[in-house]
Design an enzyme around this catalytic site. Structure first.
Site, PDB file in Angstrom:
ATOM      1  N   LYS A  23      -3.918   0.771 -14.065  1.00 37.25           N
ATOM      2  CA  LYS A  23      -4.272  -0.422 -13.274  1.00 37.25           C
ATOM      3  C   LYS A  23      -5.781  -0.467 -13.037  1.00 37.25           C
ATOM      4  O   LYS A  23      -6.449   0.584 -12.918  1.00 37.25           O
ATOM      5  CB  LYS A  23      -3.507  -0.504 -11.958  1.00 37.25           C
ATOM      6  CG  LYS A  23      -3.916   0.437 -10.822  1.00 37.25           C
ATOM      7  CD  LYS A  23      -4.993  -0.093  -9.890  1.00 37.25           C
ATOM      8  CE  LYS A  23      -5.760   1.011  -9.271  1.00 37.25           C
ATOM      9  NZ  LYS A  23      -6.495   1.221  -8.244  1.00 37.25           N
ATOM     10  N   ASP A 150       0.000   3.234  -4.263  1.00 39.78           N
ATOM     11  CA  ASP A 150      -0.166   2.382  -5.451  1.00 39.78           C
ATOM     12  C   ASP A 150       1.122   2.237  -6.265  1.00 39.78           C
ATOM     13  O   ASP A 150       1.162   1.464  -7.219  1.00 39.78           O
ATOM     14  CB  ASP A 150      -1.242   2.989  -6.384  1.00 39.78           C
ATOM     15  CG  ASP A 150      -2.648   2.622  -5.937  1.00 39.78           C
ATOM     16  OD1 ASP A 150      -2.799   1.652  -5.159  1.00 39.78           O
ATOM     17  OD2 ASP A 150      -3.595   3.304  -6.373  1.00 39.78           O
TER      18      ASP A 150
END
Ligand code: C5P
Length: 301
Positions: A23, A150
């Site tokens: 990401k 996350d």
């Protein structure tokens, strides 16, 4: 030994495989410190094609074990992938006893690209695929929340606004076709330490998240690149700040529309419209740095 959540429901000998994408933070804002010691965040996240390969094997052995191509990574409950398997077992009653998790790492470790969280999310998705009564994406993200901040985003993937601790997710439109050049300089940055350096009331600048969301709606790549911003860059120790700035300058000099540090760093990425400019940036950075990658937006998981 990690708590496995009981007997596995996966047939012995079965192998499951999936990709765990890196990401990037198109933006990262810190709104305040919370009672629980975490921070309230507001981040625009985006998944790219740099990926670890995650393989699950059901064996007749005991416990859950993680094997990776990097000898220094933990193979027990300190590894988020093992924690994810146990958390899935706890949430569904489908335990992880005998599970072997093999991870072929490509995403640099401790780099601001959520590599460990993405591996954990891949484990959750693979286990869920084997479940005849699978959890919804929202339920799966909720299980991920117990593993790390996350992980919920990594369960969802794509482009998303992440708020709260990182668990409040709103899917966003994909980016227009583009290229990313990623560069991780060779020094570590500790996430908790960097959070400790932030005084939310003294931040000089903040990302224009509203403007970024509008640019995403409009498919306006230049508008997106112009609004990429990470408040962590302002609180880096001077030497690290200078190293990050050098990479940004190199990317912009090669034709990036914008460049920013991802997460708590130290990876910096540039956003490019044209492949030619991205290739040039890649070549320039490769002369100086080992961890440099040219990638695109990841497909939806
Ligand atoms: O949740 P996770 O273990 O990934 O977080 C790592 C560290 O980052 C936490 O221990 C905390 O210091 C910091 N953090 C935070 N606020 C968040 C996410 C992480 O302060 N929203």
């Amino acid at each position: 030994m990690i708590e496995t959540g009981g007997k596995s429901q996966i047939p012995e000998g079965l192998t499951l495989q999936g990709e765990a994408f890196a990401k990037l933070n198109l933006s990262l804002d810190i709104l305040g410190r919370r009672e629980d010691g975490y921070h309230d965040l507001c981040m625009v996240m985006h998944s790219v094609t740099l990926a670890d390969q995650v393989t699950l094997k059901q064996t007749g052995e005991t416990g859950v074990r993680v094997e990776t191509n990097l000898h220094f990574l933990p193979n027990d409950e300190k590894n988020l992938a093992a924690r994810a398997a146990a958390a899935y077992g706890e949430a569904t009653g489908r335990g992880a006893e005998g599970l072997r998790i093999q991870i072929q790492k490509q995403i640099p470790v401790c780099a601001g690209m959520a590599g460990g969280s993405s591996d954990a999310a891949a484990v959750l998705r693979l286990l869920n695929r084997q479940n005849p009564t699978p959890l919804s994406v929202t339920e799966l993200a909720k299980v991920g929340e117990k593993v790390g901040s996350d992980v919920p985003y990594c369960v969802l993937g794509g482009t998303a606004l992440a708020e709260g601790r990182g668990e409040r997710l709103t899917p966003l439109p994909p980016l227009p076709p583009c290229w990313f050049v990623l560069c991780k300089p060779p020094f570590p940055i500790s996430t908790p330490e960097l959070f400790g350096r932030v005084n939310c009331h003294k931040l000089r600048c903040r990302p224009d998240t509203e403007g970024l969301l509008r640019a995403l709606e409009d498919g306006d790549l230049e508008g997106i690149a112009r609004r990429m911003y990470n408040v962590f860059e302002d609180v880096l120790p001077p030497r690290q700040a200078a190293a990050i700035q050098r990479i940004k300058t190199s990317l912009i000099g090669s034709g990036a529309l914008g460049a920013v540090m991802s997460g708590s760093g130290p990876t910096v990425f540039g956003l490019f419209e044209a492949e030619e400019a991205a290739q040039k940036a890649l070549g320039n950075l490769k002369r100086e740095y080992k961890d440099v990658f040219l990638v695109k937006s990841a497909p939806l998981v």
